[in-house]
Design a protein around this motif. Structure first.
Motif: not given
Length: 156
Positions: A11-16, A74-84
């Motif tokens: 259910g997680e998707s990449i926002v930006t 790399k920095y990625v914001l999903t609808n559930k997490r902030l991933i580095e």
């Protein structure tokens, strides 16, 4: 498929994806320019092999440096997490669950405001603080983080 895309939760998707600003490439560019200057000295010497060889080595180092900067973080914001994701060969991953985030802070120097880059700091419960440096358009990135946090709180 990237490391981050392979490790998304259900259910997680990449926002930006936050981009690093071009300012991080200043020193590799300076080294590349210096390499051309060194190679230019070949025209004024009898033995042009030495300046050309040194210049080529400097240019290769500048290119490798730029590639390492580009692919290293790399920095990625999903609808559930902030991933580095940090690293190319050796990988480190830092993940923040957005529902645990307490605050988002933006920091920009004068040059950062002019060139539109800065640091986004995210604090979480338990006094953890993560800095995301040299982010291109940090206002947009921090706004998107806050929107996702707000949306998660509304859904709860």
């Amino acid at each position: 498929m990237s490391y981050i895309e392979k490790n998304l939760m259900n259910g997680e998707s990449i926002v930006t994806r936050a981009q690093l600003h071009a300012v991080v490439y200043v020193w590799p560019v300076v080294l590349a320019i210096a390499s051309f200057v060194v190679m230019g000295f070949a025209a004024f010497t009898e033995s042009y092999a030495y300046p050309v060889g040194v210049g080529v080595v400097m240019l290769v180092i500048a290119l490798i440096w730029a590639v390492l900067i580009h692919d290293n973080r790399k920095y990625v914001l999903t609808n559930k997490r902030l991933i580095e994701k940090v690293g190319i060969v050796r990988r480190e991953s830092r993940e923040i669950l957005l529902r645990k985030c307490e605050g988002v802070q933006l920091s920009q120097s004068v040059l950062g405001r002019i060139l539109n880059y800065g640091t986004v700091t995210v604090s979480t419960t338990g006094d953890a603080v993560n800095d995301y440096k040299y982010i291109k358009d940090p206002i947009r990135f921090s706004t998107l983080i806050n929107q996702q946090i707000d949306q998660l709180r509304d859904d709860s």
